[in-house]
Design a protein around this motif. Structure first.
Motif, PDB file in Angstrom:
ATOM      1  N   GLY A  64      39.310 -19.813  17.418  1.00 49.34           N
ATOM      2  CA  GLY A  64      39.644 -18.420  17.651  1.00 49.34           C
ATOM      3  C   GLY A  64      39.397 -17.518  16.471  1.00 49.34           C
ATOM      4  N   VAL A  65      39.072 -18.029  15.302  1.00 49.41           N
ATOM      5  CA  VAL A  65      38.830 -17.210  14.114  1.00 49.41           C
ATOM      6  C   VAL A  65      37.432 -17.519  13.620  1.00 49.41           C
ATOM      7  N   ASP A  66      36.538 -16.536  13.739  1.00 51.59           N
ATOM      8  CA  ASP A  66      35.151 -16.754  13.364  1.00 51.59           C
ATOM      9  C   ASP A  66      34.866 -16.305  11.928  1.00 51.59           C
ATOM     10  N   ASP A  67      35.790 -15.567  11.316  1.00 53.83           N
ATOM     11  CA  ASP A  67      35.531 -15.052   9.966  1.00 53.83           C
ATOM     12  C   ASP A  67      35.875 -16.121   8.931  1.00 53.83           C
ATOM     13  N   PRO A  68      34.942 -16.436   8.016  1.00 49.73           N
ATOM     14  CA  PRO A  68      35.227 -17.502   7.025  1.00 49.73           C
ATOM     15  C   PRO A  68      36.336 -17.118   6.048  1.00 49.73           C
TER      16      PRO A  68
ATOM     17  N   GLU B  37      47.783 -19.474  20.157  1.00 51.29           N
ATOM     18  CA  GLU B  37      46.664 -19.618  21.092  1.00 51.29           C
ATOM     19  C   GLU B  37      46.093 -18.268  21.503  1.00 51.29           C
ATOM     20  N   ALA B  38      46.893 -17.194  21.317  1.00 54.94           N
ATOM     21  CA  ALA B  38      46.406 -15.854  21.694  1.00 54.94           C
ATOM     22  C   ALA B  38      45.434 -15.291  20.665  1.00 54.94           C
ATOM     23  N   THR B  39      45.281 -15.983  19.527  1.00 52.26           N
ATOM     24  CA  THR B  39      44.382 -15.484  18.484  1.00 52.26           C
ATOM     25  C   THR B  39      42.948 -15.476  18.983  1.00 52.26           C
ATOM     26  N   TRP B  40      42.282 -14.352  18.787  1.00 54.02           N
ATOM     27  CA  TRP B  40      40.847 -14.255  19.119  1.00 54.02           C
ATOM     28  C   TRP B  40      40.224 -13.177  18.222  1.00 54.02           C
ATOM     29  N   LEU B  41      39.362 -13.653  17.337  1.00 55.22           N
ATOM     30  CA  LEU B  41      38.710 -12.767  16.376  1.00 55.22           C
ATOM     31  C   LEU B  41      37.239 -13.116  16.340  1.00 55.22           C
TER      32      LEU B  41
ATOM     33  N   ASN C  81      33.543  -5.623  11.344  1.00 51.41           N
ATOM     34  CA  ASN C  81      32.188  -5.158  11.629  1.00 51.41           C
ATOM     35  C   ASN C  81      32.087  -4.727  13.086  1.00 51.41           C
ATOM     36  N   ALA C  82      31.148  -3.812  13.351  1.00 54.21           N
ATOM     37  CA  ALA C  82      31.045  -3.247  14.697  1.00 54.21           C
ATOM     38  C   ALA C  82      30.567  -4.265  15.713  1.00 54.21           C
ATOM     39  N   ALA C  83      29.632  -5.170  15.330  1.00 57.18           N
ATOM     40  CA  ALA C  83      29.052  -6.117  16.285  1.00 57.18           C
ATOM     41  C   ALA C  83      29.741  -7.464  16.179  1.00 57.18           C
ATOM     42  N   ALA C  84      29.870  -8.132  17.314  1.00 62.08           N
ATOM     43  CA  ALA C  84      30.451  -9.469  17.337  1.00 62.08           C
ATOM     44  C   ALA C  84      29.480 -10.458  16.722  1.00 62.08           C
ATOM     45  N   SER C  85      30.002 -11.527  16.133  1.00 65.92           N
ATOM     46  CA  SER C  85      29.154 -12.537  15.514  1.00 65.92           C
ATOM     47  C   SER C  85      28.468 -13.368  16.587  1.00 65.92           C
ATOM     48  N   ALA C  86      27.444 -14.112  16.151  1.00 69.11           N
ATOM     49  CA  ALA C  86      26.712 -14.961  17.101  1.00 69.11           C
ATOM     50  C   ALA C  86      27.596 -16.072  17.637  1.00 69.11           C
ATOM     51  N   ALA C  87      28.432 -16.609  16.773  1.00 69.23           N
ATOM     52  CA  ALA C  87      29.346 -17.675  17.218  1.00 69.23           C
ATOM     53  C   ALA C  87      30.307 -17.132  18.246  1.00 69.23           C
TER      54      ALA C  87
END
Length: 538
Positions: free
Chosen positions: A374-378, A402-406, A527-533
């Motif tokens: 749920g967390v894509d940012d390193p 479980e509600a985490t979504w980034l 960032n404005a755009a979502a990551s590829a992952a």
């Protein structure tokens, strides 16, 4: 060189006022004496004129002048002397139209011509004057003498000695002088009080010393980088420099009360706080300052206080960045440790020839994108991993809900890590001291467009109702006996969040199954755009 000792300013004021009052009193006394003397002369002139009129009106006097000779024992002399003795005049002189005396206090002068002109009286006019005659200076009145037919046949001159005028004028002058002593004494007492007040107000300084102090004061206050505000015992501004006006955000006009100068309540509280703050950290107008208040006293007199403000905002921001950098370092160390574990697992599978298993393992890692669901940012993923280890050391379980979504990457990692890290640290500290079991902290991270929402709930004992309004104050902490070095995290987190147009707030101080719950919104940090992952997960 011999240096003369100058009198103190208060003494100079007393002497100057006393001399001035004395001159005023003396001048007033002189003018009053002159006016009184002039009025007395006029009164005596009118008195002499009245006596002269009464003598000229005596029946048969004019006929006696024209029908008899001027002799010391004549009827005119006898009548004139009678009047003189009755009225107390200096002389009563009756003359004919040629100026020959028919009466005089000195009998030898009877039959002689008068020493002053009788023309005006002989022309029918009354005359008053102060003149010198054979008997000296006198206030005299002259009137024409008429016979029974109304014809002017001579004059009557009556004089009153000016010595009587001088005597009465002297008596009145003494009275006026005694009366003048009253205002002089009052003025002297006032001068002494004024001198004493001047000495108290100027603290016994000479004018030259005060001028030097003012020059030093301007130089020092203009040169220091600290904000300095001085107020007197009534709360009125006496001294302020530009730095103080900048930090307090108010135009501090000398002589105006602080409460009327537009100073914020949190700034006013620094002047009333007891004990006086000394090196206390405060947040004023969005800036972190170190406040110190010094009382100003002379003996037992309260002369006010001086507030010194030092701007710590830049240092605080640097400290926040250092804390964020340390957190990132810990996060990277945790990621490196996890990466080594994965490499060791992969090497072990290859060493045993399990190529298919290794391939499947690598595919799983690639699909996951990150080892924290749920967390894509390193940055945040590493921070959560590092804080998880810190929580474990404190006997606290750190959970990511479980509600985490980034699905976006952080555009401002330093500030974001500062806010999230401080909220988690606060929750770990509260949970480790709490009585609820198990001790845990739950973190929820959500992306709301470019905003990041953070929700941290701990299992501690919550926050007491009386402390709800203090939790974000700089230096406030619920750790008993451990106030030094604590009470900064929440204030710093809120300050950082507000700098990005967001905020940090207390959602719940205590729940049935949890302690305190804090929520933070950081505007525009993603960032404005979502990551590829994140797109793959979607």
């Amino acid at each position: 060189m011999i240096r003369t000792r100058r009198l103190a300013l208060g003494t100079q004021a007393v002497v100057a006022l006393f001399v001035l009052l004395s001159l005023v009193v003396l001048l007033s006394l002189a003018v009053s004496t002159a006016v009184v003397r002039r009025d007395l002369e006029r009164q005596y002139e009118q008195r002499a004129l009245a006596i002269a009129h009464s003598v000229a009106a005596l029946p048969g006097l004019g006929t006696a002048v024209t029908s008899t000779s001027p002799t010391p024992d004549g009827p005119v002399q006898a009548e004139a002397e009678r009047v003189r003795r009755l009225t107390g005049a200096l002389y009563v002189v009756v003359t004919d139209d040629a100026g020959i005396r028919y009466s005089h206090p000195t009998t030898a002068n009877v039959g002689r011509r008068v020493s002053t002109s009788a023309d005006e009286a002989l022309s029918g006019r009354d005359v008053v004057a102060v003149e010198r005659g054979t008997l000296g200076y006198s206030a005299r009145g002259k009137v024409p003498l008429r016979d029974d037919s109304g014809r002017i046949v001579g004059e009557v001159s009556v004089g009153i000695a000016t010595s009587e005028v001088a005597h009465e004028a002297g008596t009145l002058t003494v009275v006026l002088a005694l009366v003048a002593l009253v205002p002089l004494a009052v003025g002297l007492a006032g001068a002494l009080l004024l001198g004493r007040r001047l000495r108290r107000t100027t603290l016994g300084l000479q004018p030259e010393e005060m001028a030097d102090l003012v020059r030093e004061h301007v130089a020092v206050l203009g040169g220091v980088r600290d904000g300095v505000v001085a107020v007197d015992g009534r709360g009125r501004v006496t001294v302020s420099n530009p730095e103080a006006r900048r930090l307090l955000g108010a135009d501090l006009v000398t002589g105006v009360r602080l409460s009327e100068a537009g100073v914020a309540p949190e700034s006013l509280a620094l002047f009333e706080e007891e004990p006086a703050p000394s090196g206390a950290l405060r947040v004023i107008g969005g800036r972190v300052v170190v406040a110190t208040r010094l009382p100003v006293q002379r003996g037992e007199r309260d002369l006010g206080s001086v507030l010194i403000l030092r701007d710590r905002t830049d240092l605080d921001e640097m400290a926040g960045e250092l804390e964020a950098t340390r957190a990132l370092t810990d996060a990277l160390r945790a990621q490196a440790h996890e990466h080594n574990n994965r490499l060791h697992a992969l090497i072990g599978m290859l060493h045993h020839g399990d190529v298919d298993a290794a391939n499947s393992y690598l595919t799983g890692l690639s699909d996951a994108g990150t080892w924290l669901s749920g967390v894509d940012d390193p940055y945040l993923a590493g921070l959560l991993a590092a804080k998880s280890a810190t929580a474990s050391e404190a006997g606290v379980l750190l959970r990511v809900s479980e509600a985490t979504w980034l699905d976006r990457r952080v555009a401002h990692p330093l500030d974001t890590v500062t806010v999230v890290g401080n909220l988690i640290d606060n929750g770990i500290g509260a949970a480790s001291r709490g009585s609820r079991l198990p001790r845990s902290v739950e973190v929820t991270l959500l992306a709301d467009g470019a905003d990041l929402l953070v929700h941290v709930v701990d299992s501690g004992d919550g926050i007491a109702a009386e402390h709800v309004g203090q939790v974000f104050e700089r230096g406030f902490t619920t750790r008993e006996g451990e106030a030094t070095g604590h009470g900064i995290g929440l204030a710093l987190a809120r300050h950082t969040a507000r700098a990005h147009g967001g905020d940090v707030r207390l959602v719940s101080r205590c729940g049935p199954d949890s302690g305190a719950a804090f929520e933070a919104r950081l505007a525009g940090v993603l960032n404005a755009a979502a990551s590829a992952a994140g797109e793959r997960r979607g």
